[in-house]
Design an enzyme around this catalytic site. Structure first.
Site, PDB file in Angstrom:
ATOM      1  N   SER A   1     -29.065  23.200  34.523  1.00 16.86           N
ATOM      2  CA  SER A   1     -27.801  23.528  33.862  1.00 16.86           C
ATOM      3  C   SER A   1     -26.742  23.996  34.849  1.00 16.86           C
ATOM      4  O   SER A   1     -25.572  24.097  34.499  1.00 16.86           O
ATOM      5  CB  SER A   1     -28.027  24.640  32.835  1.00 16.86           C
ATOM      6  OG  SER A   1     -28.512  25.802  33.502  1.00 16.86           O
TER       7      SER A   1
ATOM      8  N   THR B   1     -26.921  27.043  35.972  1.00 19.31           N
ATOM      9  CA  THR B   1     -26.793  28.472  35.690  1.00 19.31           C
ATOM     10  C   THR B   1     -26.760  29.298  36.975  1.00 19.31           C
ATOM     11  O   THR B   1     -26.009  30.276  37.083  1.00 19.31           O
ATOM     12  CB  THR B   1     -27.954  28.947  34.794  1.00 19.31           C
ATOM     13  OG1 THR B   1     -27.881  28.264  33.541  1.00 19.31           O
ATOM     14  CG2 THR B   1     -27.902  30.451  34.563  1.00 19.31           C
TER      15      THR B   1
ATOM     16  N   HIS C   1     -18.230  43.674  35.479  1.00 18.11           N
ATOM     17  CA  HIS C   1     -19.607  43.181  35.348  1.00 18.11           C
ATOM     18  C   HIS C   1     -19.595  41.648  35.395  1.00 18.11           C
ATOM     19  O   HIS C   1     -18.747  41.025  34.750  1.00 18.11           O
ATOM     20  CB  HIS C   1     -20.214  43.666  34.031  1.00 18.11           C
ATOM     21  CG  HIS C   1     -21.693  43.446  33.927  1.00 18.11           C
ATOM     22  ND1 HIS C   1     -22.245  42.216  33.666  1.00 18.11           N
ATOM     23  CD2 HIS C   1     -22.730  44.327  34.041  1.00 18.11           C
ATOM     24  CE1 HIS C   1     -23.565  42.326  33.625  1.00 18.11           C
ATOM     25  NE2 HIS C   1     -23.888  43.598  33.845  1.00 18.11           N
ATOM     26  N   PRO C   2     -20.530  41.027  36.145  1.00 21.16           N
ATOM     27  CA  PRO C   2     -20.497  39.562  36.274  1.00 21.16           C
ATOM     28  C   PRO C   2     -20.671  38.828  34.952  1.00 21.16           C
ATOM     29  O   PRO C   2     -20.019  37.788  34.735  1.00 21.16           O
ATOM     30  CB  PRO C   2     -21.649  39.249  37.238  1.00 21.16           C
ATOM     31  CG  PRO C   2     -22.497  40.471  37.267  1.00 21.16           C
ATOM     32  CD  PRO C   2     -21.595  41.617  36.987  1.00 21.16           C
ATOM     33  N   ASN C   3     -21.535  39.340  34.063  1.00 19.91           N
ATOM     34  CA  ASN C   3     -21.738  38.670  32.778  1.00 19.91           C
ATOM     35  C   ASN C   3     -20.727  39.119  31.729  1.00 19.91           C
ATOM     36  O   ASN C   3     -20.082  38.281  31.074  1.00 19.91           O
ATOM     37  CB  ASN C   3     -23.151  38.947  32.242  1.00 19.91           C
ATOM     38  CG  ASN C   3     -24.244  38.421  33.138  1.00 19.91           C
ATOM     39  OD1 ASN C   3     -24.592  39.067  34.117  1.00 19.91           O
ATOM     40  ND2 ASN C   3     -24.789  37.256  32.816  1.00 19.91           N
TER      41      ASN C   3
ATOM     42  N   SER D   1     -20.372  30.132  28.951  1.00 17.64           N
ATOM     43  CA  SER D   1     -21.788  29.911  29.228  1.00 17.64           C
ATOM     44  C   SER D   1     -21.863  28.928  30.396  1.00 17.64           C
ATOM     45  O   SER D   1     -20.954  28.123  30.599  1.00 17.64           O
ATOM     46  CB  SER D   1     -22.484  29.317  27.999  1.00 17.64           C
ATOM     47  OG  SER D   1     -23.742  28.753  28.343  1.00 17.64           O
TER      48      SER D   1
ATOM     49  N   ASN E   1     -23.484  26.468  30.314  1.00 21.78           N
ATOM     50  CA  ASN E   1     -23.592  25.163  29.676  1.00 21.78           C
ATOM     51  C   ASN E   1     -22.252  24.513  29.375  1.00 21.78           C
ATOM     52  O   ASN E   1     -22.196  23.300  29.147  1.00 21.78           O
ATOM     53  CB  ASN E   1     -24.413  25.287  28.397  1.00 21.78           C
ATOM     54  CG  ASN E   1     -25.810  25.793  28.654  1.00 21.78           C
ATOM     55  OD1 ASN E   1     -26.223  25.920  29.809  1.00 21.78           O
ATOM     56  ND2 ASN E   1     -26.548  26.087  27.591  1.00 21.78           N
TER      57      ASN E   1
ATOM     58  N   HIS F   1     -21.167 -20.305  50.170  1.00 24.04           N
ATOM     59  CA  HIS F   1     -22.554 -20.262  50.655  1.00 24.04           C
ATOM     60  C   HIS F   1     -22.613 -20.089  52.175  1.00 24.04           C
ATOM     61  O   HIS F   1     -23.561 -20.529  52.828  1.00 24.04           O
ATOM     62  CB  HIS F   1     -23.325 -21.536  50.268  1.00 24.04           C
ATOM     63  CG  HIS F   1     -23.360 -21.815  48.801  1.00 24.04           C
ATOM     64  ND1 HIS F   1     -24.368 -21.378  47.967  1.00 24.04           N
ATOM     65  CD2 HIS F   1     -22.484 -22.491  48.003  1.00 24.04           C
ATOM     66  CE1 HIS F   1     -24.115 -21.769  46.726  1.00 24.04           C
ATOM     67  NE2 HIS F   1     -22.975 -22.433  46.730  1.00 24.04           N
TER      68      HIS F   1
ATOM     69  N   SER G   1     -23.125  -1.250  72.937  1.00 23.57           N
ATOM     70  CA  SER G   1     -24.546  -1.303  73.255  1.00 23.57           C
ATOM     71  C   SER G   1     -24.868  -0.375  74.405  1.00 23.57           C
ATOM     72  O   SER G   1     -24.067  -0.199  75.328  1.00 23.57           O
ATOM     73  CB  SER G   1     -24.965  -2.735  73.621  1.00 23.57           C
ATOM     74  OG  SER G   1     -26.294  -2.772  74.086  1.00 23.57           O
ATOM     75  N   SER G   2     -26.065   0.218  74.359  1.00 20.00           N
ATOM     76  CA  SER G   2     -26.519   1.054  75.467  1.00 20.00           C
ATOM     77  C   SER G   2     -27.153   0.230  76.577  1.00 20.00           C
ATOM     78  O   SER G   2     -27.433   0.747  77.657  1.00 20.00           O
ATOM     79  CB  SER G   2     -27.536   2.077  74.941  1.00 20.00           C
ATOM     80  OG  SER G   2     -28.673   1.400  74.417  1.00 20.00           O
TER      81      SER G   2
ATOM     82  N   LYS H   1     -20.365  -5.378  75.366  1.00 21.43           N
ATOM     83  CA  LYS H   1     -20.542  -5.729  73.959  1.00 21.43           C
ATOM     84  C   LYS H   1     -19.721  -4.779  73.083  1.00 21.43           C
ATOM     85  O   LYS H   1     -19.748  -3.568  73.259  1.00 21.43           O
ATOM     86  CB  LYS H   1     -22.011  -5.640  73.579  1.00 21.43           C
ATOM     87  CG  LYS H   1     -22.342  -6.210  72.196  1.00 21.43           C
ATOM     88  CD  LYS H   1     -23.854  -6.262  72.009  1.00 21.43           C
ATOM     89  CE  LYS H   1     -24.233  -6.955  70.716  1.00 21.43           C
ATOM     90  NZ  LYS H   1     -23.830  -6.167  69.539  1.00 21.43           N
TER      91      LYS H   1
ATOM     92  N   GLU I   1     -18.859  -1.663  59.565  1.00 21.64           N
ATOM     93  CA  GLU I   1     -20.250  -1.226  59.410  1.00 21.64           C
ATOM     94  C   GLU I   1     -20.316   0.153  58.752  1.00 21.64           C
ATOM     95  O   GLU I   1     -21.128   0.390  57.852  1.00 21.64           O
ATOM     96  CB  GLU I   1     -20.945  -1.198  60.769  1.00 21.64           C
ATOM     97  CG  GLU I   1     -21.246  -2.583  61.338  1.00 21.64           C
ATOM     98  CD  GLU I   1     -21.795  -2.539  62.749  1.00 21.64           C
ATOM     99  OE1 GLU I   1     -22.205  -3.605  63.237  1.00 21.64           O
ATOM    100  OE2 GLU I   1     -21.814  -1.456  63.368  1.00 21.64           O
TER     101      GLU I   1
END
Length: 491
Positions: free
Chosen positions: A128, A130, A159-161, A169, A171, A218, A348-349, A354, A361
């Site tokens: 949820s 929460t 207070h947090p709540n 909520s 939710n 194609h 290229s390494s 190259k 990419e």
């Protein structure tokens, strides 16, 4: 509340690594880092979900410090929701003015990013969200209390709540935050980035409107097209993808806030959801509204799945365009070599000299990631049992990541590939001249079978169709020039 709090190391969430303070919740006492702005419920979540190390407050989630990473977007929206809710509660005389103002200031600071490092909970947490909602409640409450002269860890006067989460909520808050974050990310980042890409492609298409090239189906030679036609199709692909996304933004603007636990709005004042949505609209400038059906808003994620589907389609377009660019750039000697992409880094390494098509990419990899994110969001979207979806955090993470990735890739593809590529006119003309499929234009005059004989001989002998047709038909030079003019074949 405008000052950023002291730097806080996420490693401090390990309570054995720093001084701690005691906090209590309904399950008992918990040790919390002494300088953390979060509290007991956040610490429990940190302890319960040591899964990925991927947090909404982590640096990785913030795209190297930018404001467009998925974590920053989510926390911005979560702070805005708490800010709007506190303002409405003040208006309804549910909160004391001093407490309400302190909560608003703290929530605004969360939205602005001042407390990001105090959101250490793993994305893979309670379904949820929460844990993340309580993380916000605790951070805002502690910051508000500090502003009012109380120490970290106190639950008075804020207070947090009871105060920060008043009328809410998890939710309804978390789905609301997802919708707000996605709306802001789409309108501020992705839609402008797709406009920029489409405009850049269209400009290059216009520049090369008369360049005739070999068409391909194609991956084989086909009838000619112009480079303008080919690139114009790319531009329109991007624009159509953008339109699909934009069409869904109004659905995102309908918010779950006000439904609280199961959609009934229990413990919420009359008109709360509508008022919070209106305040969010005023804060952001976007037309947020209360969802017409709170049970749908909390028990399903269909809108988010649809948005992700539109992002998936846009990713498909970017991958197609990137792969076309890679093929056209292939070579320099053994490939198509119709265009040359800018040399941005050694390729290229081990092979000196190259150069690789690194931007297409990278864009293709972004597209692959977005496609994977969409699969996850689709699976998560159906994980809504009865009145609640239970995979909200991963939906938030993947949706916002997809938006940010597509926005970044679209701008990079436009600025570092499409805008800077050069067209190899002589090579394109050479390939058109040698294309045996040009004989298709003779079908109405000499018939398919005879045209096939000409095409096969021209290919086998490495000759122009016109030269072979001159030998095997009675057509005049003037007729051959007219019928086999590649520019005429492009319509």
């Amino acid at each position: 509340m405008n000052d950023r709090p002291p730097a806080f190391d996420l490693a401090a969430a390990d309570t054995s690594a720093s001084p701690t303070r005691a906090e209590r919740d309904s399950l008992g006492e918990v040790r919390v880092p002494a300088d953390a702005y979060y509290g007991a419920q956040t610490q429990r979540a940190v302890d319960n979900f040591p899964i990925s190390g991927l947090c909404f407050g982590s640096r990785y989630a913030h795209a190297a410090g930018s404001d467009t990473g998925f974590g920053r977007r989510f926390l911005r929206a979560l702070g805005l929701v708490k800010l709007a809710a506190a303002g409405v509660n003040r208006d309804l005389d549910q909160l004391d003015d001093a407490v309400g103002a302190a909560i608003e200031d703290a929530a605004r600071a969360v939205a602005d990013g001042s407390y990001d490092a105090h959101f250490p909970i793993d994305v893979f947490q309670t379904g949820s969200g929460t844990s993340s909602n309580m993380n916000a409640n605790e951070v805002i409450a502690n910051a508000a209390n500090e502003a009012l002269g109380a120490p970290l860890g106190s639950k008075a006067p804020v207070h947090p709540n009871d105060h920060v989460n008043m009328g809410q909520s998890s939710n309804d808050v978390i789905p609301t935050a997802i919708h707000v974050a996605a709306t802001l990310a789409l309108t501020e980042d992705l839609l402008p980035a797709l406009d920029h890409l489409a405009d850049t492609i269209a400009q290059r298409a216009q520049e090369h409107a008369d360049v005739v090239k070999t068409g391909r189906t194609h991956l084989m030679d086909a009838m000619p097209v112009t480079l303008g036609q080919e690139m114009g199709a790319w531009a329109n692909q991007v624009r159509r993808g953008r339109a699909r996304i934009e069409d869904l933004v109004p659905e995102l603007a309908a918010l779950a806030i006000g439904g609280t636990a199961v959609g009934t709005g229990i413990n919420t004042p009359q008109g709360f959801g509508k008022a919070v949505a209106a305040r969010l609209a005023a804060l952001t400038g976007y037309p947020f509204t209360e969802a017409p059906d709170h049970f749908v808003a909390q028990a399903s994620n269909d809108t988010v799945v649809a948005v992700s589907g539109a992002l998936n389609a846009a990713a498909t377009s970017l991958m197609k365009i990137s792969n076309d660019l890679r093929w056209m750039n292939s070579g320099p000697n053994a490939g198509l070599a119709e265009i040359t992409l800018p040399a941005l880094q050694p390729g290229s390494s081990i092979m000196p000299g190259k150069i690789n098509p690194v931007i297409p990419e990278a864009t293709a990899m972004v597209a692959a990631q977005v496609m994977g994110n969409h699969t996850t969001i689709t699976v998560a979207g159906q994980a809504a049992n009865f009145q609640l979806s239970v995979m909200l955090p991963v939906i938030a993470r993947n949706l916002l990541e997809s938006i940010g990735l597509l926005a970044g890739a679209a701008r990079v593809l436009a600025d570092m590939a499409v805008r800077e590529m050069t067209v190899n006119h002589e090579r394109i003309a050479e390939l058109v001249e040698r294309n045996p499929i040009l004989v298709t234009a003779l079908n109405p005059v000499i018939g398919y079978d005879k045209a096939a004989v000409i095409a096969k001989r021209a290919y086998a002998e490495g000759r122009r169709v016109k030269d072979v047709a001159r030998e095997l038909t009675d057509l005049s030079e003037e007729e051959l020039d007219r019928l086999l003019d590649p520019r005429r074949m492009t319509g």
